[in-house]
Design a protein around this motif. Structure first.
Motif, PDB file in Angstrom:
ATOM      1  N   SER A 494       0.632  -1.212  -0.095  1.00  0.00           N
ATOM      2  CA  SER A 494      -0.031  -0.104   0.189  1.00  0.00           C
ATOM      3  C   SER A 494       0.805   1.138  -0.016  1.00  0.00           C
ATOM      4  O   SER A 494       1.771   1.289   0.655  1.00  0.00           O
ATOM      5  CB  SER A 494      -1.072   0.150   1.194  1.00  0.00           C
ATOM      6  OG  SER A 494      -0.213   0.263   2.522  1.00  0.00           O
ATOM      7  N   LEU A 495       0.545   2.180  -0.714  1.00  0.00           N
ATOM      8  CA  LEU A 495       1.278   3.441  -0.815  1.00  0.00           C
ATOM      9  C   LEU A 495       1.196   4.036   0.698  1.00  0.00           C
ATOM     10  O   LEU A 495      -0.189   4.204   1.170  1.00  0.00           O
ATOM     11  CB  LEU A 495       0.675   4.513  -1.940  1.00  0.00           C
ATOM     12  CG  LEU A 495       0.713   3.693  -3.267  1.00  0.00           C
ATOM     13  CD1 LEU A 495       0.233   4.970  -4.246  1.00  0.00           C
ATOM     14  CD2 LEU A 495       2.230   3.721  -3.640  1.00  0.00           C
ATOM     15  N   PRO A 496       2.087   4.679   1.191  1.00  0.00           N
ATOM     16  CA  PRO A 496       2.199   5.007   2.664  1.00  0.00           C
ATOM     17  C   PRO A 496       1.454   6.217   2.827  1.00  0.00           C
ATOM     18  O   PRO A 496       2.265   7.452   2.992  1.00  0.00           O
ATOM     19  CB  PRO A 496       3.768   5.081   2.775  1.00  0.00           C
ATOM     20  CG  PRO A 496       4.263   5.521   1.508  1.00  0.00           C
ATOM     21  CD  PRO A 496       3.538   4.801   0.453  1.00  0.00           C
ATOM     22  N   ARG A 497       0.235   6.430   2.965  1.00  0.00           N
ATOM     23  CA  ARG A 497      -0.699   7.595   3.055  1.00  0.00           C
ATOM     24  C   ARG A 497      -0.325   8.200   4.538  1.00  0.00           C
ATOM     25  O   ARG A 497      -0.286   9.326   4.863  1.00  0.00           O
ATOM     26  CB  ARG A 497      -2.152   7.340   3.004  1.00  0.00           C
ATOM     27  CG  ARG A 497      -2.571   6.741   1.713  1.00  0.00           C
ATOM     28  CD  ARG A 497      -3.880   6.507   1.679  1.00  0.00           C
ATOM     29  NE  ARG A 497      -4.299   6.032   0.310  1.00  0.00           N
ATOM     30  CZ  ARG A 497      -4.879   6.752  -0.559  1.00  0.00           C
ATOM     31  NH1 ARG A 497      -5.228   8.097  -0.397  1.00  0.00           N
ATOM     32  NH2 ARG A 497      -5.229   6.324  -1.683  1.00  0.00           N
ATOM     33  N   GLU A 498       0.127   7.305   5.379  1.00  0.00           N
ATOM     34  CA  GLU A 498       0.396   7.948   6.737  1.00  0.00           C
ATOM     35  C   GLU A 498       1.553   8.830   6.790  1.00  0.00           C
ATOM     36  O   GLU A 498       1.713   9.709   7.751  1.00  0.00           O
ATOM     37  CB  GLU A 498       0.319   6.677   7.831  1.00  0.00           C
ATOM     38  CG  GLU A 498       1.491   5.887   7.856  1.00  0.00           C
ATOM     39  CD  GLU A 498       1.534   4.850   6.607  1.00  0.00           C
ATOM     40  OE1 GLU A 498       2.498   4.054   6.356  1.00  0.00           O
ATOM     41  OE2 GLU A 498       0.450   4.738   5.931  1.00  0.00           O
ATOM     42  N   LEU A 499       2.750   8.348   5.964  1.00  0.00           N
ATOM     43  CA  LEU A 499       3.831   9.184   6.013  1.00  0.00           C
ATOM     44  C   LEU A 499       3.961  10.170   4.592  1.00  0.00           C
ATOM     45  O   LEU A 499       4.886  11.033   4.800  1.00  0.00           O
ATOM     46  CB  LEU A 499       5.193   8.128   5.843  1.00  0.00           C
ATOM     47  CG  LEU A 499       5.262   7.532   7.196  1.00  0.00           C
ATOM     48  CD1 LEU A 499       6.356   6.592   6.993  1.00  0.00           C
ATOM     49  CD2 LEU A 499       5.527   8.156   8.713  1.00  0.00           C
ATOM     50  N   CYS A 500       3.008   9.869   3.861  1.00  0.00           N
ATOM     51  CA  CYS A 500       3.159  10.596   2.591  1.00  0.00           C
ATOM     52  C   CYS A 500       1.931  10.930   1.987  1.00  0.00           C
ATOM     53  O   CYS A 500       0.951  10.183   1.838  1.00  0.00           O
ATOM     54  CB  CYS A 500       3.918   9.763   1.819  1.00  0.00           C
ATOM     55  SG  CYS A 500       4.564  10.262   0.105  1.00  0.00           S
ATOM     56  N   ARG A 501       1.737  12.277   1.844  1.00  0.00           N
ATOM     57  CA  ARG A 501       0.118  12.654   1.482  1.00  0.00           C
ATOM     58  C   ARG A 501      -0.034  12.530  -0.025  1.00  0.00           C
ATOM     59  O   ARG A 501       0.897  12.387  -0.811  1.00  0.00           O
ATOM     60  CB  ARG A 501       0.364  14.378   1.426  1.00  0.00           C
ATOM     61  CG  ARG A 501      -0.823  14.816   1.255  1.00  0.00           C
ATOM     62  CD  ARG A 501      -0.594  16.461   1.536  1.00  0.00           C
ATOM     63  NE  ARG A 501      -1.646  17.308   1.103  1.00  0.00           N
ATOM     64  CZ  ARG A 501      -1.558  18.596   1.107  1.00  0.00           C
ATOM     65  NH1 ARG A 501      -0.518  19.345   1.714  1.00  0.00           N
ATOM     66  NH2 ARG A 501      -2.607  19.423   0.501  1.00  0.00           N
ATOM     67  N   HIS A 502      -1.339  12.060  -0.030  1.00  0.00           N
ATOM     68  CA  HIS A 502      -1.839  11.726  -1.326  1.00  0.00           C
ATOM     69  C   HIS A 502      -2.588  12.721  -1.809  1.00  0.00           C
ATOM     70  O   HIS A 502      -3.386  13.562  -1.252  1.00  0.00           O
ATOM     71  CB  HIS A 502      -2.993  10.454  -1.229  1.00  0.00           C
ATOM     72  CG  HIS A 502      -3.387  10.391  -2.757  1.00  0.00           C
ATOM     73  ND1 HIS A 502      -4.704  10.767  -3.273  1.00  0.00           N
ATOM     74  CD2 HIS A 502      -3.014   9.173  -3.676  1.00  0.00           C
ATOM     75  CE1 HIS A 502      -4.918  10.396  -4.126  1.00  0.00           C
ATOM     76  NE2 HIS A 502      -3.857   9.398  -4.410  1.00  0.00           N
ATOM     77  N   PHE A 503      -2.111  13.325  -3.238  1.00  0.00           N
ATOM     78  CA  PHE A 503      -2.790  14.624  -3.795  1.00  0.00           C
ATOM     79  C   PHE A 503      -3.720  14.050  -4.942  1.00  0.00           C
ATOM     80  O   PHE A 503      -3.553  13.022  -5.385  1.00  0.00           O
ATOM     81  CB  PHE A 503      -1.492  15.300  -4.479  1.00  0.00           C
ATOM     82  CG  PHE A 503      -0.913  16.085  -3.293  1.00  0.00           C
ATOM     83  CD1 PHE A 503      -1.474  17.588  -3.127  1.00  0.00           C
ATOM     84  CD2 PHE A 503       0.255  15.622  -3.011  1.00  0.00           C
ATOM     85  CE1 PHE A 503      -0.447  18.306  -2.111  1.00  0.00           C
ATOM     86  CE2 PHE A 503       1.115  16.244  -2.164  1.00  0.00           C
ATOM     87  CZ  PHE A 503       0.599  17.713  -1.546  1.00  0.00           C
ATOM     88  N   ALA A 504      -4.928  14.679  -5.175  1.00  0.00           N
ATOM     89  CA  ALA A 504      -5.783  14.693  -6.330  1.00  0.00           C
ATOM     90  C   ALA A 504      -5.229  15.374  -7.401  1.00  0.00           C
ATOM     91  O   ALA A 504      -4.320  16.359  -7.182  1.00  0.00           O
ATOM     92  CB  ALA A 504      -7.237  15.165  -5.826  1.00  0.00           C
TER      93      ALA A 504
END
Length: 807
Positions: A494-504
């Protein structure tokens, strides 16, 4: 009774040597020291139409013991009239990676791969997409023989891909086939043939780069792919009539441009006399015994060119060899036929005079040039133009030009690739239904309606299929990587959303004014880097957007996110987030206000950095690299350290960036991997043996240290050959104590002697040939910090002396 498995090959070479020695159009042919022919998938030795004996590839010394586990033998489902039985009707099919090994002697080799796209064991020809590598070189990438053959002009049913690869001492030639995800690989035949050492490649003779004043080196580290080999003015002929290396020569009429095709010359009565400058193996006498000239009408010749057009892949350098030999009865002296040579509408040669070059009639000579075909986004192919035009400025007697033969080779890119994208799928027209006669009118109408329905369905399926396939080929390996990324997600990644922000994607479009070119602040193999504004314009960021035809792809995208989301260090560029949406792959970083280190060293209008600031930047970058090597649970090798990957923030703090090629290793042991990196910074030991270690990063950092002290690029093709490579030029100067020759003039008077000595010593040790002799990055940090201390002490002493004098 035991049988020598090499006997068929030995008999083949003996037979061919005898055959060639008897041929009328060759003289003292080359005898290859190594010659191997494999009829892949065949169950027994076979003989081709030209009399050559091909050996089996299963259970042989050339294939590994697990051949049956990852491959199987098959026969083509059909044989077209133009396709020979051997080696094309049998194939080895690979469902996993497989390597052939050839125990060659050292030296350059022809590697020829034979492909006949057909169905094998029920596998459709459209299900074959694969990579072929040899050592550090990528020969084919996501290759489709079916698409390639369908797009060729003139039309053919099979294809031979010919490469030139240098084999080093104590090295084995490996050829590895790797299916693309969800596809198969195949090969019908493999040929490996030695060649003379200086036939095409020479370490000591760089070649003119057209439209520049520079010489282009083609050394033994360069791999070549044969693109065209023409017998100009003569007929095509096969390898059995070549000079011992089985090269095939085509006739040239398919490539002549326009109506002015010139006049054919046949010099059957001319005795072709080879010389040490052009030995007998250079090209067969059949090539030099025919030619194409402009024609006898002088006033018309002055109004046009003799022109050929060759479609080639953009983004590569090409080595062009032109073969000449005067065979006409009327041209016997210097200045009788003089002409200019143009490549891509640029002057390659003024005042070409074959008699002046060769010194006589019937004496062959050749001229070599290098042409760069600039990469275009919109197309994979470009036309390489060759034009000859009379030059009357010298008062030559005849307004004419001549050419006997031509060879064009593609040169590998800096990261070792010769591969090009597959052609777009060819959409075949639907058959036209002919009306039936009146006696079968009812049946005809029925048949036509049914056929129309069938063809309609077929057309719809074809359009869907080719649209999807075409998209895959336009994106190349990027789509394969993306599929891999999706499968990794399904497997628990899984892409690390907790450490790395997901942008639209919409956020990033707004941040960059829909990726406005005005906001582009950098370019790279990955794509463009944009300056962007997020969070209502309060935060400035750098936004790196993958372009669809990037040489990097989903794997590098994931690697960058995985690495930087787990790594936090003052001297590593911070990753803010990512976007993976609608086919886009975008990375968002902290904005580095002062850009790259390179832009403050040379090639830009920025004010030059003072010495002490340069030294502090080097220390910061070294600390970041040392953290990668030793600061985490597993060592990380960056694999692409260079001055453009060292960024500077608003306080001039150095930060290492671009982790797309990085490798995480379980230990300090070498990792065997395909060579990637940047030419000029690449560890020769890694380049040669594919053994990646932390010391490969140390070598690259040593080149960066030289850039800092010398104020010039790692590779500068505008300089003389001996100075072109910074590392190769600076090392002898350091050894001889000629530091004044290499130091950036802008630094003169700024560097304390003992600081300079320690800094240069550190750079030199980083560049030692053997990785085991190079320092660790921890040691490099300590040395550079000591150099800074020496500089501080010298500055303090100088300041104290100045105060004393002033008092």
């Amino acid at each position: 009774m035991s049988t020598n498995p090499m006997r068929p090959f030995a008999l083949c070479i003996s037979f061919l040597s005898l055959l060639i020695s008897m041929a009328a159009d060759t003289t003292s042919p080359y005898s290859p020291t190594d010659y191997f022919l494999l009829d892949c998938g065949s169950s027994s030795n076979t003989t081709s139409f030209d009399g050559r004996t091909w050996g089996v590839d299963s259970a042989s010394k050339f294939s590994s013991s697990n051949a049956q586990n990852v491959s199987f033998e098959s026969t083509a489902d059909r044989q077209q009239a133009s396709v020979e039985q051997v080696p094309y009707m049998t194939a080895r099919i690979f469902n996993s990676q497989f390597t052939y090994t050839f125990p060659d002697s050292a030296g350059p080799k022809f590697v020829r791969l034979y492909f006949y796209p057909a169905a094998y064991s029920g596998i459709h020809e459209s299900d074959f997409f694969f990579n072929v590598t040899s050592g550090v070189y990528t020969l084919l990438s996501n290759f489709s023989a079916s698409l390639t053959v369908a797009a060729m002009e003139p039309q053919v049913a099979s294809i031979v891909k010919e490469f030139i690869i240098h084999v080093w001492e104590n090295q084995i030639l490996n050829i590895t086939f790797s299916p693309s995800p969800s596809f198969y690989a195949f090969v019908n035949g493999i040929e490996v043939c030695s060649m003379p050492n200086n036939l095409y490649i020479s370490d000591s003779q760089p070649i003119p780069l057209v439209a520049t004043k520079y010489l282009f080196p083609i050394d033994n580290y360069t791999a070549l792919e044969t693109v065209y080999r023409l017998n100009v003015g003569g007929a095509s002929f096969g390898g059995e009539r070549d000079t011992g290396m089985f090269r095939k020569w085509q006739e040239d009429s398919s490539y002549i441009f326009g109506a002015a095709s010139g006049e054919i010359l046949q010099g059957n009565d001319t005795d072709i006399r080879y010389t040490p400058a052009t030995p007998a193996h250079t090209a067969p006498t059949a090539v030099y015994s025919s030619a194409r000239r402009m024609g006898p009408v002088t006033n018309i010749n002055l109004k046009h060119n003799l022109t050929w057009i060759f479609p080639v892949d953009s983004g590569f350098y090409y080595f062009v060899r032109l073969h000449f030999c005067e065979i006409g009865k009327h041209i016997t002296r210097v200045n009788e036929r003089v002409f200019d040579i143009f490549l891509n509408n640029q002057t390659a040669q003024e005042g070409a005079d074959v008699i002046a070059w060769s010194t006589g009639v019937g004496i062959p000579i050749y001229q070599d040039y290098v042409v760069h075909m600039i990469q275009y986004e919109s197309r994979g192919k470009q036309d390489l133009w060759l034009a000859l035009h009379p030059n009357m400025d010298t008062g030559s007697w005849f307004a004419d030009a001549i050419l006997n033969g031509l060879e064009i080779f593609k040169l590998n890119q800096s990261y070792g690739s010769l591969a090009e994208p597959n052609p777009e799928p060819v959409r075949l027209p639907l058959p036209v239904l002919q009306p039936q006669n009146s006696k079968s009118k009812g049946l005809s109408a029925f048949t036509i309606i049914g056929a129309a329905l069938l063809f309609g369905i077929f057309a719809l399926l074809s359009l869907v299929y080719f649209f999807i396939l075409g998209k895959r080929e336009r994106l190349g390996c990027w789509e394969s990587g993306k599929a891999k990324m999706k499968s990794m997600r399904r497997g628990g990644f899984s892409l690390p959303r907790e450490l790395c922000r997901h942008f639209a994607l919409s956020e990033l479009r707004e941040a960059t004014n829909d990726f406005d070119d005005v906001l582009v602040i950098g370019h790279g193999g990955f794509g463009n880097v944009y300056k962007g504004y997020i969070d209502g314009g309060d935060t400035i960021v750098a936004i790196k957007r993958l372009k669809s035809k990037s040489k990097q792809g989903a794997h590098e995208f994931l690697t960058e996110i995985e690495m930087l989301s787990k790594l936090r260090h003052r001297h590593l560029v911070p990753l803010i987030g990512y976007c993976e949406e609608e086919g886009e792959m975008i990375l968002v970083y902290d904005y580095m206000h002062h850009g790259t280190l390179r832009h403050h060293l040379y090639g830009a209008d920025n004010d030059p950095l003072p010495w002490k600031q340069r030294l502090e930047i080097c220390i910061g970058a070294a600390r970041g690299l040392d953290y990668l090597h030793a600061g985490g649970q597993h060592p990380i090798i960056h694999r692409d350290i260079k001055s453009t990957n060292i960024l500077l923030d608003h306080k001039w703090v150095a930060k290492v960036s671009d982790f797309g090629l990085s490798k995480m290793t379980p230990s300090d042991d070498p990792v065997t991997t395909v060579v990637k990196g940047t030419f000029g910074y690449m560890d020769p030991e890694y380049y040669k043996w594919m053994k990646l270690t932390q010391k490969s990063d140390v070598y690259s950092f040593g080149v960066v240290l030289l850039e800092v002290i010398c104020g010039r690029a790692a590779v500068d093709r505008s300089l003389e050959y001996e100075q072109m490579s910074l590392a190769n030029w600076a090392r002898p100067c350091i050894e001889k104590g000629m530091l004044d020759e290499i130091i950036d003039p802008l630094l003169m008077g700024q560097i304390a002697d003992d600081c300079l000595e320690k800094f240069v010593e550190t750079a030199y040790d980083c560049l030692l040939d053997q990785g085991i002799q190079r320092p660790t990055m921890d040691d490099v940090v300590a040395r550079l910090e000591f150099a800074l201390q020496l500089q501080d002490n010298a500055d303090a002493t100088a300041e104290a002396l100045t105060l004393t004098v002033s008092e």
